[in-house]
Write an enzyme that holds these catalytic residues in place. Structure first.
Site, PDB file in Angstrom:
ATOM      1  N   HIS A  20      42.983  48.697  47.741  1.00  0.00           N
ATOM      2  CA  HIS A  20      43.399  48.370  46.372  1.00  0.00           C
ATOM      3  C   HIS A  20      43.190  49.606  45.492  1.00  0.00           C
ATOM      4  CE1 HIS A  20      43.454  43.944  47.059  1.00  0.00           C
ATOM      5  NE2 HIS A  20      42.475  44.208  47.906  1.00  0.00           N
ATOM      6  N   HIS A  70      39.362  47.652  35.049  1.00  0.00           N
ATOM      7  CA  HIS A  70      40.701  47.631  34.447  1.00  0.00           C
ATOM      8  C   HIS A  70      40.676  48.068  32.981  1.00  0.00           C
ATOM      9  CE1 HIS A  70      41.992  44.693  37.821  1.00  0.00           C
ATOM     10  NE2 HIS A  70      42.347  45.923  38.112  1.00  0.00           N
ATOM     11  N   PRO A 104      50.723  45.283  39.477  1.00  0.00           N
ATOM     12  CA  PRO A 104      51.390  45.791  38.271  1.00  0.00           C
ATOM     13  C   PRO A 104      50.913  45.005  37.055  1.00  0.00           C
ATOM     14  CG  PRO A 104      52.970  45.396  40.035  1.00  0.00           C
ATOM     15  CD  PRO A 104      51.675  44.772  40.465  1.00  0.00           C
ATOM     16  N   GLY A 192      43.178  38.782  44.535  1.00  0.00           N
ATOM     17  CA  GLY A 192      42.473  38.271  43.357  1.00  0.00           C
ATOM     18  C   GLY A 192      41.424  37.261  43.773  1.00  0.00           C
ATOM     19  N   GLU A 222      39.008  34.169  52.435  1.00  0.00           N
ATOM     20  CA  GLU A 222      37.781  34.793  51.894  1.00  0.00           C
ATOM     21  C   GLU A 222      36.774  33.717  51.503  1.00  0.00           C
ATOM     22  OE1 GLU A 222      39.705  37.688  49.008  1.00  0.00           O
ATOM     23  OE2 GLU A 222      37.954  38.854  49.577  1.00  0.00           O
ATOM     24  N   ASP A 297      39.394  48.236  51.934  1.00  0.00           N
ATOM     25  CA  ASP A 297      39.465  47.268  50.834  1.00  0.00           C
ATOM     26  C   ASP A 297      39.311  47.990  49.493  1.00  0.00           C
ATOM     27  OD1 ASP A 297      39.902  44.784  49.789  1.00  0.00           O
ATOM     28  OD2 ASP A 297      37.906  43.987  50.190  1.00  0.00           O
ATOM     29  N   ASP A 298      38.066  48.344  49.139  1.00  0.00           N
ATOM     30  CA  ASP A 298      37.779  48.971  47.846  1.00  0.00           C
ATOM     31  C   ASP A 298      36.743  50.072  48.073  1.00  0.00           C
ATOM     32  OD1 ASP A 298      39.241  46.999  46.046  1.00  0.00           O
ATOM     33  OD2 ASP A 298      37.897  45.637  47.088  1.00  0.00           O
TER      34      ASP A 298
END
Ligand code: 6MZ
Length: 357
Positions: A20, A70, A104, A192, A222, A297-298
């Site tokens: 991500h 974010h 987006p 998410g 998850e 993943d991150d």
């Protein structure tokens, strides 16, 4: 972590299929951005520092962290900057094919539409200078490396639907993906917070995406929502991510459908989705020869890298270098790209194996 083994994992060419964008931002960049917003009084810098430096986060806490990230990253020039940095970070550790996913985002107050967000991402891709990047879509050969001898990397994009979004918002993302096919957007991801939203909300957009020939990958299992897991497998996505909380019946379904699984070891352990690495489902899937691919993943949020994920698999599950190399190479089968790209990647691995032996 053994240094020599980690260096070996860095030197192996690798394929990253589950990363991500906003989860892969360098801590140093997040701090720099936080300092600027802190000085402006938009955020309290020490709050950000505490959250970013915290090592273990439950899945629930991770999504709070994303909301904070974010705030720091979502303006056009920062999106461009983080895209460039993230791609260059993957290139630096020998990722030769990257599918980068991002949601987006629309923010009317700064004139950001989902399209302009993605244009900023594309600008970041074009700004990459440390490697030659190919982002041409299947079939088009416009920007394939042209005989350059520099280090090269394929980059493709997946557009993520956030589980907080409505059917309409999800559909807008799919239409955007279709619009941007010529720019290397190859598919759709559903991600998410897994306890938010219902499968039925996203299904119309995902069905449409599938009908239009976009590839689909879903965050699946998850949390132990067996009904949703079953519905997701029945949808037959091209890949799924995580697959942590499956009951026996869903395991059987997944295995017989042979849907490739993107495995994110550190993420699963850090978020306590899996209680200990010794009982991670990697082992069962690997033994069953089920298609799987190691991913980060991150990498920013979980302080990892793809090389570290390979190293962790090797040390935790007793895999030798031959098995590790094969694991890296087999991932080519599961990429969302055409046979030409796959053949080129196989040639890269063949070259690498000669050098590594
Ligand atoms: C589910 C995740 C995730 O899209 O803003 N995301 N979704 N499970 C995970 N496992 C820990 N890690 C990241 O990148 C950040 C977004 O990716 C999704 C979340 O929606 C998060 O907000 P982008 O670039």
């Amino acid at each position: 972590m053994n240094r020599e083994e980690l260096e070996w994992c860095v030197s192996v060419p690798k394929v990253e299929l589950h990363a991500h964008l906003n989860g892969s931002v360098r801590n140093s960049t997040l701090f720099e951005l936080a300092r600027v917003l802190g000085d402006k009084g938009v955020i309290v810098f020490s709050d950000v520092e505490n959250v970013i430096m915290k090592d273990d986060r439950t899945l629930h806490e991770v999504f709070k962290l994303f909301d904070l990230i974010h705030i720091l990253t979502t303006d056009h020039s920062t999106v461009t900057r983080i895209t460039k940095e993230v791609i260059e970070d993957f290139a630096a550790e020998n990722v030769v094919y990257l599918e980068l996913r991002t949601t987006p985002k629309r923010n009317d107050s700064i004139g950001m539409s989902k399209r302009s967000y993605m244009d900023a991402v594309m600008e970041g891709l074009r700004a990459v200078s440390s490697v030659d990047v190919d982002y041409s879509p299947p079939g088009l050969k416009t920007n394939r490396f042209n005989g350059s001898t520099r280090k090269k990397m394929y980059v493709r994009f997946l557009l993520s639907i956030d589980r907080r979004e409505s059917t309409e918002a999800a559909m807008e993302t799919v239409k955007l993906a279709l619009e941007m096919r010529d720019l290397g957007v190859v598919g759709i991801d559903l991600s998410g917070n897994p306890i938010v939203g219902n499968w039925s909300t996203f299904l119309p957009a995902l069905k449409f995406a599938k009908e239009q020939g976009l590839y689909i990958t879903l965050h699946c299992g998850e949390v132990p929502n067996q009904e949703e897991i079953k519905a997701m497998i029945d949808f037959l996505p091209n890949r799924i991510g995580h697959a942590c909380c499956f009951d026996e019946e869903n395991w059987r379904k997944l295995k017989s459908a042979k849907i490739p699984v993107e495995i994110c070891l550190t993420s699963n352990i850090r978020t306590e989705t899996i209680s200990s690495i010794d009982i991670h489902h990697f082992v069962d899937l690997y033994k069953a020869k089920h298609p799987l691919v190691l991913c980060t993943d991150d990498s920013g949020v979980f302080s990892t890298s793809l090389s570290r994920e390979y190293n962790l698999a090797s040390s935790s599950f007793g895999l030798g270098k031959t098995e590790m190399f094969q694991l890296a190479e087999i991932a080519i089968n599961f990429i969302f790209a055409d046979d030409g790209v796959k053949a080129d990647l196989r040639a890269t691995f063949e070259e690498a194996v000669k050098k590594l032996n």
